[in-house]
Design a protein around this motif. Structure first.
Motif, mmCIF file in Angstrom:
data_model
loop_
_atom_site.group_PDB
_atom_site.id
_atom_site.type_symbol
_atom_site.label_atom_id
_atom_site.label_comp_id
_atom_site.label_asym_id
_atom_site.label_seq_id
_atom_site.Cartn_x
_atom_site.Cartn_y
_atom_site.Cartn_z
ATOM 1 N N VAL A 115 0.974 -1.137 -0.069
ATOM 2 C CA VAL A 115 0.024 0.196 -0.008
ATOM 3 C C VAL A 115 1.032 1.189 -0.179
ATOM 4 C CG1 VAL A 115 -1.820 -1.021 1.216
ATOM 5 C CG2 VAL A 115 -0.044 -0.075 2.629
ATOM 6 N N ARG A 116 0.228 2.326 -0.187
ATOM 7 C CA ARG A 116 0.969 3.622 -0.162
ATOM 8 C C ARG A 116 0.131 4.756 0.421
ATOM 9 N NH1 ARG A 116 1.796 5.591 -6.437
ATOM 10 N NH2 ARG A 116 -0.608 5.848 -7.151
ATOM 11 N N ASP A 117 0.770 6.034 0.360
ATOM 12 C CA ASP A 117 -0.084 7.231 0.765
ATOM 13 C C ASP A 117 -0.321 6.995 2.400
ATOM 14 O OD1 ASP A 117 -0.086 8.294 -1.651
ATOM 15 O OD2 ASP A 117 -2.156 7.589 -2.170
ATOM 16 N N ILE A 118 0.672 6.600 3.098
ATOM 17 C CA ILE A 118 0.552 6.241 4.623
ATOM 18 C C ILE A 118 -0.019 7.296 5.438
ATOM 19 C CG2 ILE A 118 1.402 4.977 6.548
ATOM 20 C CD1 ILE A 118 0.824 3.318 3.957
ATOM 21 N N LYS A 119 0.820 8.381 5.362
ATOM 22 C CA LYS A 119 0.409 9.471 5.945
ATOM 23 C C LYS A 119 -1.024 10.036 5.813
ATOM 24 C CE LYS A 119 1.713 14.404 7.119
ATOM 25 N NZ LYS A 119 2.668 15.496 6.726
ATOM 26 N N GLU A 120 -1.379 10.414 4.804
ATOM 27 C CA GLU A 120 -2.733 10.712 4.534
ATOM 28 C C GLU A 120 -3.851 9.780 4.942
ATOM 29 O OE1 GLU A 120 0.406 12.389 1.258
ATOM 30 O OE2 GLU A 120 -0.150 10.099 2.308
ATOM 31 N N ILE A 121 -3.389 8.250 4.843
ATOM 32 C CA ILE A 121 -4.796 7.499 5.454
ATOM 33 C C ILE A 121 -4.711 7.491 6.633
ATOM 34 C CG2 ILE A 121 -5.315 4.999 5.346
ATOM 35 C CD1 ILE A 121 -3.975 4.728 2.161
ATOM 36 N N SER A 131 0.955 -6.207 4.213
ATOM 37 C CA SER A 131 2.110 -7.156 4.244
ATOM 38 C C SER A 131 3.434 -6.112 3.676
ATOM 39 C CB SER A 131 2.127 -8.154 3.519
ATOM 40 O OG SER A 131 2.070 -8.124 1.955
ATOM 41 N N GLY A 132 3.023 -4.649 3.143
ATOM 42 C CA GLY A 132 4.076 -3.978 2.898
ATOM 43 C C GLY A 132 3.795 -2.773 2.442
ATOM 44 N N ILE A 133 4.673 -1.640 2.326
ATOM 45 C CA ILE A 133 4.368 -0.478 1.783
ATOM 46 C C ILE A 133 5.504 0.055 0.495
ATOM 47 C CG2 ILE A 133 4.688 2.320 2.319
ATOM 48 C CD1 ILE A 133 4.203 1.056 5.534
#
Length: 223
Positions: A115-121, A131-133
């Motif tokens: 997945v990505r856009d961790i801060k926004e989510i 299982s990963g970024i």
């Protein structure tokens, strides 16, 4: 041509409330330490938790076409459970899909992949377990499947199974076993509360859990 069911039988919504405060270790213990996803599937932000019926998706590694379809088909409270082949080098879910999911009142995401856009989510507060970024985006050009049995984090998941995910991991409760597992959880919680009280009275776990018998079976003698 591939054909998928638009919907499936979901457990009663009351189960979401009943399991809302039951920790996944309790659930795993009463299911014989089975149906707990691999350690790879972790909450992407601290405090994430979700409970709800599984809407299952299988997608080719590095492709999220079927994930978009899954969001489109999801009903309020569904948890998307995605088998993305544990491919770590593409972020198949990001801020755009999150906003789409939240406006559809989807309960959360469990994905065996990146997945990505961790801060926004995290700021949006959407429960996400992966299982990963990875910052690399996914393609939208390959087939897969929706609302069919999948394998996610080493556990078989069918549409309508109850998902409970928290800081400890992800539990999958087969739809047919939900009531039985709930009753066993209540009994387990009660038993552990009694153990905690005995510990506060000065006893230890070897004594309380009668581990002397197991030590004796193993030929272990403490002098």
């Amino acid at each position: 041509m591939q054909t998928f069911n638009r919907t499936f039988e979901r457990p009663a919504k009351e189960w979401n409330e009943k399991f809302a405060n039951i920790a996944t270790p309790i659930i795993g213990d009463v299911m014989g330490r089975q149906n707990i996803m691999d350690f790879r599937i972790r909450p992407i932000w601290s405090g994430a938790r979700c409970v709800g019926p599984a809407l299952t998706v299988m997608t080719y590694p590095s492709d999220n076409l079927m994930i978009h379809l899954g969001v489109s088909l999801a009903q309020e409270g569904d948890i998307l459970v995605v088998d993305a082949g544990n491919y770590p080098n593409a972020g198949l879910w990001g801020e755009i899909l999150t906003i789409n999911a939240m406006y559809r009142n989807i309960g959360g995401l469990i994905i065996d992949g990146g997945v990505r856009d961790i801060k926004e989510i995290e700021e949006l507060g959407f429960p996400m377990f992966a299982s990963g970024i990875n910052a690399r985006g996914g393609y939208k050009s390959n087939p897969g499947r929706v609302n069919m049995p999948v394998s996610c984090g080493g556990v078989a998941v069918c549409p309508g199974d109850l998902i409970v995910a928290d800081e400890n991991g992800v539990a999958v409760i087969p739809k047919a076993d939900i009531a039985e597992v709930y009753e066993k959880c209540l009994a387990k919680i009660s038993a552990e509360q009694k153990i905690m009280e005995q510990l506060r009275q000065g006893k230890d776990t070897v004594e309380i859990m009668n581990m002397e018998k197991e030590l004796d079976k193993l030929g272990i003698l403490v002098k």
